[in-house]
Design an enzyme around this catalytic site. Structure first.
Site, mmCIF file in Angstrom:
data_model
loop_
_atom_site.group_PDB
_atom_site.id
_atom_site.type_symbol
_atom_site.label_atom_id
_atom_site.label_comp_id
_atom_site.label_asym_id
_atom_site.label_seq_id
_atom_site.Cartn_x
_atom_site.Cartn_y
_atom_site.Cartn_z
ATOM 1 N N CYS A 199 36.023 37.564 39.265
ATOM 2 C CA CYS A 199 36.060 36.251 39.916
ATOM 3 C C CYS A 199 35.079 36.216 41.075
ATOM 4 C CB CYS A 199 37.464 35.911 40.370
ATOM 5 S SG CYS A 199 38.166 37.134 41.435
ATOM 6 N N GLU B 181 32.493 27.856 36.374
ATOM 7 C CA GLU B 181 32.576 29.318 36.260
ATOM 8 C C GLU B 181 32.378 29.730 34.800
ATOM 9 O OE1 GLU B 181 36.487 31.122 36.865
ATOM 10 O OE2 GLU B 181 35.503 32.774 37.917
ATOM 11 N N LYS C 127 54.140 39.714 34.397
ATOM 12 C CA LYS C 127 53.567 39.423 33.075
ATOM 13 C C LYS C 127 52.128 39.928 33.132
ATOM 14 C CE LYS C 127 51.301 36.840 30.733
ATOM 15 N NZ LYS C 127 50.071 37.159 29.943
ATOM 16 N N GLU D 201 45.101 32.955 43.164
ATOM 17 C CA GLU D 201 43.743 33.513 43.262
ATOM 18 C C GLU D 201 42.996 33.076 42.015
ATOM 19 O OE1 GLU D 201 42.715 34.656 45.891
ATOM 20 O OE2 GLU D 201 44.624 35.040 46.889
HETATM 21 C C1 UN1 Z 1 38.959 39.679 40.468
HETATM 22 O O1 UN1 Z 1 37.947 39.627 39.783
HETATM 23 O O2 UN1 Z 1 39.977 39.008 40.185
HETATM 24 O O3 UN1 Z 1 36.007 42.261 45.103
HETATM 25 C C2 UN1 Z 1 39.122 40.584 41.624
HETATM 26 C C3 UN1 Z 1 35.930 42.538 43.908
HETATM 27 C C4 UN1 Z 1 37.059 43.288 43.271
HETATM 28 C C5 UN1 Z 1 38.196 42.396 42.949
HETATM 29 C C6 UN1 Z 1 37.871 41.269 42.037
HETATM 30 N N1 UN1 Z 1 37.478 44.350 44.123
HETATM 31 O O4 UN1 Z 1 34.962 42.227 43.246
#
Ligand code: UN1
Length: 529
Positions: free
Chosen positions: A303, A402, A190, A269
């Site tokens: 993230c 966040e 998805k 994650e």
């Molecule tokens: C994300 O924001 O879900 O290390 C992943 C990083 C990227 C991946 C982020 N390569 O900032």
């Protein structure tokens, strides 16, 4: 013979509108059970990037059934042959890198150099796992008994449900789909409803690479109340054997609960509130540059973006001066028109609203604005300027929660011990960074920071495709993506023993009896009555 991708002319014109498709059992579908939805360019809302099928529970059920049917023969396909398909995918991604990157820029507003980097991350992932198809090592293990052999094998789980976010619309799906399929699972993916176009292009490349029908299925639409929720429900009904999810902590908790009841282990994650510490002895030029990129790269929509910049008091004023000046000078704009922008628009309206609301939360708590980012050119796209909160304490909501978007907090501390305490002062634990030249602080930071990833003198962002990616606390459930570590997320160990002794040899029981015959006479120690 190749066929052209279906497109329609876009009236206002950045390019044609892609007719995105769902992909179920090897069949491309223009319509979902809920009709279609639109994806517009976040830089210029007049630009219709894609129309996509709005999938619902019925489409998800069909996709799960197709993945289930395709599973036995895919699992029985030798791993090196599965790896060869992944290798062809890498090659196709390389050939199409520029087109894909430009599409990413148009669909989510990521600057072109970053979009190229995120396609490259998918290429690196596919290249890494191509050769893993020739390994997928198990172990040989010595037996307690003669003429008996023990081995371990990695076995696939079955059908994997993958749910991905929009900010890395090809890299992060590749982190899930490449190892999941390489290990012999089939999948229902998805995609984010922000990125139906790029998801369709990625699925097309898998098909072109030679993936058999039904091994990868793609559905589009909403999370809550839509295809995403239906895919999580499939855990309960046996439609999928695992969910792999990148997204919010709130949704991750729900998936964890549903999966737990079904005795499944999801890969989660989730969010981050990542600390970047600058100690008094740091190279300040490097720290300012790193902090700028960590906080405002991708418009803070990673993230792994920095949330709290923790400043050792002796350099706090100088860092603040340079950091705020550099942030004020950042160029924000439409990356489809200008390749030199530092970051583009907010990727969706939800992130925009969350970012707008955060300003009032911070001010109400007594934080001050060192840089008051506000909405820019509101009519054409979702652009906002960088925001820096000053005078922040780690117990404030803005330091704890966040916020996807270009916003960061400055938190002053006295010395390393307090810096470490503050860096560990949120419930999250995804990535972290420290700028220092003191080797002892480097060592203590990497040992004591409660984060899955730790940078010494580098940004909180920027994972490499062959290192474990994932977090602790509210940032995930301990599973990891990427590199050899992700194999544990998409396989289960099976222990096999082969007994060639022509007799029933009993482990434990027999060896204990043999030992007793040869040992000391412990009974002699018993008191004589
Ligand atoms: C994300 O924001 O879900 O290390 C992943 C990083 C990227 C991946 C982020 N390569 O900032």
């Amino acid at each position: 013979m190749s066929t052209a991708l279906p497109t329609r002319p876009c009236p206002e014109g950045y390019g044609p509108t892609l007719v995105a498709h769902a992909f179920i059992g090897g069949e491309w579908r223009e319509q979902g059970s809920g009709g279609v939805f639109e994806r517009r360019n976040p830089s210029n809302r007049a630009d219709l990037v894609a129309v996509a099928p709005l999938c619902g529970a019925a489409d998800v059920a069909q996709a799960c059934a197709a993945a289930r049917r395709a599973w036995p023969s895919w699992a029985a396909t030798p791993a090196p042959r599965r790896g060869a398909i992944v290798g062809r995918l890498a090659e196709l991604l390389r050939q199409r890198k520029e087109t894909l990157a430009r599409f990413v820029t148009r669909e989510i507003g990521k600057p072109l150099r970053e979009a190229r980097g995120s396609v490259q991350e998918a290429i690196d992932t596919a290249e890494f796992f191509q050769s893993e198809g020739r390994r997928l090592y198990g172990q040989t293990v010595p037996s307690e008994l003669p003429l008996k052999q023990l081995y371990t094998f990695r076995r696939p789980l079955g059908v994997v449900g993958a749910i991905s976010a929009g900010n890395f619309p090809i890299a992060v799906p590749s982190w899930k789909l490449v190892p999941a399929l390489l290990c012999g699972n089939t999948a229902v993916w998805k995609a984010s409803d922000d990125t139906p176009g790029i998801a369709t292009l990625f699925a097309r490349l898998w098909e072109e690479a030679g993936l058999p029908p039904g091994v990868l299925n793609l559905v589009h639409g909403a999370g809550k109340g839509g295809a995403g929720e239906a895919l999580v429900d499939a855990v309960r009904t046996g439609g999928v054997d695992k969910i792999s999810f990148t997204g919010s902590t709130e949704v991750g908790r729900h998936i964890g609960e549903v999966s737990g009841r079904a005795l499944q282990v999801p890969s989660l994650e989730l969010g981050g509130k990542n600390p970047l510490v600058v100690m008094a002895d740091a190279n300040l030029d490097a720290a300012v540059e790193g902090a700028l990129w960590a906080s405002f790269g991708t418009g803070g929509q990673r993230c792994t973006s920095a949330g709290n910049i923790v400043l050792d008091r002796p350099i706090a004023a100088e860092f603040r001066r340079r950091f705020v000046a550099a942030a004020r000078a950042l160029k924000v704009g439409d990356p489809s028109r200008d390749e030199t922008v530092f970051y583009g628009p907010m990727m969706n309206e939800r992130f925009l609203k969350g970012w707008l609301a955060q300003r009032e939360v911070g001010l109400a708590e007594g934080a001050t604005l060192a840089l008051d980012g506000s909405r820019l050119a509101p009519d054409s796209g979702w652009f906002v300027g960088p925001r820096i909160f000053d005078g922040v304490r780690i117990d404030m909501r803005i330091a704890q929660e966040e916020c996807f978007g270009p916003t960061v907090n400055l938190v002053e501390v006295d010395g390393f011990d307090e810096a470490l305490r503050v860096a560990n002062g949120t419930p999250y634990g995804l990535s972290s960074a420290v700028y220092t030249r003191n080797a002892q602080w480097m060592l203590r930071f990497q040992t004591d920071i409660r984060a899955g990833m730790c940078s010494i003198n580098n940004s909180t962002t920027g994972a490499e495709a062959h290192l474990p990616f994932g977090g602790n606390g509210w940032s995930g459930n301990g599973t990891r993506e990427s590199g050899i570590w992700v194999l544990d997320a998409y396989t289960r160990w099976q222990a096999v023993n082969v007994d060639l002794s022509d007799s029933l040899q009993l482990a434990q029981i027999d060896t204990a009896a043999e030992g007793a015959k040869r040992g000391l006479d412990w009974a002699a120690l018993a008191p004589k009555g």
